[in-house]
Design an enzyme around this catalytic site. Structure first.
Site, PDB file in Angstrom:
ATOM      1  N   HIS A 234      -0.063  -8.414  -4.836  1.00 41.53           N
ATOM      2  CA  HIS A 234      -0.194  -6.964  -4.718  1.00 41.53           C
ATOM      3  C   HIS A 234      -1.458  -6.601  -3.944  1.00 41.53           C
ATOM      4  CE1 HIS A 234       0.196  -2.724  -5.906  1.00 41.53           C
ATOM      5  NE2 HIS A 234      -1.101  -2.765  -6.097  1.00 41.53           N
TER       6      HIS A 234
ATOM      7  N   CYS B 141      10.821  -8.095   9.886  1.00 43.65           N
ATOM      8  CA  CYS B 141      10.321  -6.856   9.286  1.00 43.65           C
ATOM      9  C   CYS B 141       9.762  -7.072   7.886  1.00 43.65           C
ATOM     10  CB  CYS B 141      11.416  -5.794   9.248  1.00 43.65           C
ATOM     11  SG  CYS B 141      12.859  -6.243   8.252  1.00 43.65           S
TER      12      CYS B 141
END
Length: 552
Positions: A183, A481
């Site tokens: 994260h 992506c």
């Protein structure tokens, strides 16, 4: 003294350390209460106080941070938690131990449910720690506020920690734990913060100490010399000068074009992406329209959102991914079945085939938006695994006049037959996050296997190379992506594997553009060959860096 870790981005920062407080030790199990009413009163007051504090911080933060902290405040005020705390105190536990055990039980319950709720389980730990800190008079966990710009040093950051990060104050991030897909790493890429992740020895850093955080070299320099400070300041100035220069299209040193595109999650993000030099959109996630809804949004709402997006990119490529529901994004109106392992169940194109009406309405809205604007709209399907799925989706797009239909390659099966998949559509985009998950058999939501969720894995890179080679053979463009595209060093490797466009968080565009401009096609191929030949992810990263131009 120097500490090494994984650098995120190409940035460099100089500042003073502010350490996040360590986790409060678990209250002892053998502690017993002798005054039950008093302990219940203490626990109740602490829960209320923490809930009020979280709401107050949320009010100050606003936006998505407020939503995160409001959710945590609700956890602190959950009547079922208080009831559990009372029961445990009645059994002889102290308020501290009762709170710790009640939240731990709640955490296990959420973790067992999987998906989005499992992700929220970690937030319970933060609330529990805050309540225990209040009861013991200890410093509460969370981001420090030293009153001046600082380098944040922590074991790792939870989502709730990052919600209130003041980017005007935080100069850089350093963590002892975590990896390139943690994260914290994702936050650093999104915000353009210099960061060095997983620098275990940096735990020796102390509050107030001057440091250099050199993300480009993956190192943290403690107590830097005047010469080191001067070099760092010069590099910061040079980087600022490059950032202020007119934005040019992405290309290699010899002029070979590599389109640099933006990953977006809402139309409002388009303006900032253009300002940062996005040449178009490589991934527009349409889930924002569908999440937290009991029914699919109507065609008018969808058409309006897509039109706003396309209007921001006249004449440029905009790749829209149709609804990717399932797994960590469950939607009752698409698939309400309970699945033991939703990541391997009805998600992506599989869920849409089951709810074809939802997909048809979305394609109709996209076609209407396309007709009203001049962008080069391209539409792609998530989680393709077979040629038959590809043909089905392309055929449906044709019914609505959408001529450029492609697929997300996120499964090893699609990568291994990429030549046949690409022959049935116009383009492919590789989703490295899921491709890594399925290649390594490591659930991307499980912290216990987070170390395997690394796109530098040679197995993942080899599959990407298969897709790149297939694209060259059949004459189809292949993009990336996933988060991998935002890593400047890995971006070069991807180009060496045959990728023709890279899509990422807009803040990462500048660093990737600069790195690409310093290598030629053969350099990129050599770096890719070295990475694929390595034994593991860390070795692949080092091998690519070792043969990069200027590394000697």
């Amino acid at each position: 003294m120097e500490f090494t870790g994984i650098g995120i981005g190409e940035g460099i920062a100089v500042g003073r350390v502010a350490r996040m407080a360590d986790r409060i030790p678990d209250p002892p199990e053998d502690a017993r209460t002798v005054d039950e009413p008093a302990e219940v009163e203490r626990a109740t007051r602490a829960l209320v106080a923490v809930g009020e504090e979280l709401r107050s911080r949320g009010d100050r933060a606003g936006g998505s941070a407020q939503e995160v902290l409001e959710a945590q405040a609700l956890m602190a005020g959950d009547p079922s938690v208080l009831a559990d705390v009372r029961t445990r105190i009645a059994g002889g536990r102290t308020a501290e131990r009762a709170v710790h055990e009640a939240f731990a039980a709640y955490r296990e319950l959420l973790a067992s449910l999987g998906g989005y709720l499992a992700e929220r389980a970690a937030d319970l730990d933060d609330v529990s720690q805050r309540v225990v800190a209040h009861l013991t008079g200890s410093p509460a966990p969370g981001v420090p506020e030293p009153g001046h710009p600082f380098v944040l040093v922590a074991r790792d950051l939870a989502p709730a920690d990052t919600a209130l990060l003041d980017l005007e104050r935080v100069l850089a991030l350093v963590t002892f734990e975590g990896g390139p897909t943690s994260h914290t790493a994702i936050l650093a890429r999104e915000k353009g913060l210099p960061a060095v992740i997983g620098a275990a020895d940096a735990e020796a850093l102390v509050d107030g100490e001057s440091v250099i955080v050199d993300a480009a070299r993956g190192r943290v320099v403690g107590a830097p010399t005047p010469e080191q400070l001067a070099e760092a300041e010069q590099r910061i100035a040079e980087r600022a000068e490059r950032a202020a220069a007119p934005v040019a299209p992405g290309r290699l040193a010899d002029g070979t074009p590599v389109a640099l595109l933006a990953n977006l999650g809402a139309p409002d993000e388009a303006v900032r992406a253009v300002e940062l030099g996005a040449e178009g959109v490589g991934l527009f996630r349409t889930e924002f329209l569908f999440l937290d809804s009991q029914a699919a949004p109507d065609a008018d709402a969808q058409r309006e959102a897509y039109t706003r997006l396309l209007a921001a990119f006249p004449g440029r490529k905009v790749v829209v991914r149709v609804l990717d529901a399932g797994a960590d994004k469950p939607l009752a109106f698409v698939n309400d079945d309970e699945e033991a392992n939703p990541a391997l169940g009805l998600r992506g194109i599989r869920a849409l085939r089951r709810s074809e009406g939802v997909l048809r309405e979305q394609l109709a809205a996209l076609a209407a938006a396309d007709a009203a604007t001049s962008a080069d709209l391209q539409v792609m399907a998530p989680m393709i695994a077979t040629v038959e799925e590809t043909r089905w989706f392309v055929g449906l797009c044709r019914e609505y006049g959408l001529e450029s239909a492609g697929v997300m390659i996120e499964t090893p099966s699609a990568a291994l037959i990429a030549d046949r998949v690409l022959a049935a559509c116009e383009f492919a985009s590789i989703g490295t996050n899921d491709l890594t998950q399925y290649t390594m058999a490591a659930d991307r939501l499980l912290a216990s296997v987070a170390g395997l969720q690394d796109p530098w894995s040679p197995a993942v890179l080899r599959l990407i190379g298969e897709v790149g080679a297939a694209g060259r053979r059949v004459g189809r463009p292949v993009g990336v992506c996933g988060e991998a595209a935002a890593d400047p060093l890995l971006a070069v490797v991807l180009v060496g594997l045959g990728v023709t466009s890279l899509s990422m968080s807009p803040s990462a565009l500048g660093d990737v553009r600069t790195r690409l401009a310093g290598v030629g096609p053969r350099d990129a191929e050599r770096m890719a060959e070295a990475a694929v030949a390595a034994e593991g992810a860390d070795e692949a990263r080092r091998a690519a860096e070792a043969v990069a131009p200027g590394s000697g």
